[in-house]
Design an enzyme around this catalytic site. Sequence first.
Site, PDB file in Angstrom:
ATOM      1  N   ASP A 375       0.856  -1.184   0.000  1.00 25.67           N
ATOM      2  CA  ASP A 375       0.000   0.000   0.000  1.00 25.67           C
ATOM      3  C   ASP A 375       0.895   1.239   0.000  1.00 25.67           C
ATOM      4  O   ASP A 375       0.941   1.989   0.977  1.00 25.67           O
ATOM      5  CB  ASP A 375      -0.923  -0.016   1.219  1.00 25.67           C
ATOM      6  CG  ASP A 375      -1.950   1.113   1.185  1.00 25.67           C
ATOM      7  OD1 ASP A 375      -2.061   1.792   0.150  1.00 25.67           O
ATOM      8  OD2 ASP A 375      -2.637   1.325   2.205  1.00 25.67           O
ATOM      9  N   CYS A 401      -2.986   4.497  -4.463  1.00 22.21           N
ATOM     10  CA  CYS A 401      -3.660   5.796  -4.512  1.00 22.21           C
ATOM     11  C   CYS A 401      -3.269   6.558  -5.780  1.00 22.21           C
ATOM     12  O   CYS A 401      -3.717   7.683  -5.992  1.00 22.21           O
ATOM     13  CB  CYS A 401      -3.349   6.622  -3.268  1.00 22.21           C
ATOM     14  SG  CYS A 401      -1.593   6.980  -3.042  1.00 22.21           S
TER      15      CYS A 401
END
Length: 444
Positions: A375, A401
Amino acid sequence: MAQFFKAKPKTSVMNQQKIQVTANTLDHLGAGVAQFNGKVLFVPGLLPGETADVKLAEDKKQYARAQLLKLQQASTHRCEPVCAYYGSCGGCDLQHLQIAEQRQYKQQVLRELFSKFSSIDELPPIEVLSDAPLVYRRKARLATWYDKANKRFFLGFRAKESTKVVAITECPVLLPALSALIKPLAAALAQLQSVASLGHVELIAADSGVLVVLRITKALLDKDRQRLLTLAENLDCQLVLQSAEDEYEYLRGAQPFYQFTQLNSPLTLHFNPGNFIQVNGAVNRLMLAKALEWLDPKADEHILDLFCGMGNFSLPLATSGARVTGVEGVQQLVQQARSNAVAAGMDNCEFFCADLNGDLSGQPWLQQVDKLLLDPSRAGAWELLSQLPLLAPRSLVYVSCNPANLARDSAKLVDQGYQLSKLALLDMFPQTHHMEAIALFTHK
């Protein structure tokens, strides 16, 4: 007196030029794409199929940009923005597009990013993980500005590509408990003697209550501190002062937390105001559930969670009984993850601090694992993936993201024998062009 010729800037003429164009598609930032003088023209706010009068704002060799003046023909997918500040506030740049079309647009952008940056010829079907299109943000940062000349205080969001603060009294994408704070908070802050030294204001809705974090550039007067304490009591919220050195003082309240209640055993994660948490709590839960589904952790497995933060994925993975190792580059987050694991009674978790974009030689956790979760920040994990042969996971979940870097990094994963098995769009920020993604890679 001699007079010399001085050419006028092209922009003075260009800005007066008005033209009519029709958009064909949307770009990756949500602007309408049309044609002008044989080049691409970007028009924010214009939808595919729409014809409008626009004013040129920038004319480059390869492209141009324009400001939407008046719609001549509207798309059937256009809707009326619900926010009174739409167009002046810098957020929610897709609020004029129906939510179903927003998500289809983001799916298409995700496909185009993989087509451009990855070496994958055929993508799996793109699932959409989404929740409410409004009232979804559990965290927001508001800007402040004090106009000394007119003695006016502004609390709100910045205008697009500007330092100007657009004062607001409510926000339809915030959870109601946060939106309700804006008006009384602005009125109270305007009365402080130290109003000129206020920085941003952060609003956080945790399961433990509502949190107001006020950044101050110098120590508050005792009178102002008492006013803030009274305000927090009246609003029944926690209030934290954040100094210029990023030190936090709880004026009222205690360390906040949120819970994962969809697990077999509800899990509580405490965090500090400066810690990163996903702003969309509902989609965060969907994302976590998808990661657990795809990784399918087993009690006899060793799972590595890189860029683990305070344990958003690590601790839920550990509820399966698997041995979980989390690695994070911020020591404070590592300490918080350890504290959360202890509080949850989990002895099958361990956490390390390491710069995951630096030299990892000699790291004790750099060894073979069964499964991997990534992540990373917006920069992605390109350098880190060079170490993947040492880890040799059978499968890995990559949460991103910045899907452009996910697509780029997937090329390195394919080169190392992995295939993209699953792909999902995370609609973390409805009403905006921003999107995130989650992908499952399995070794061939």
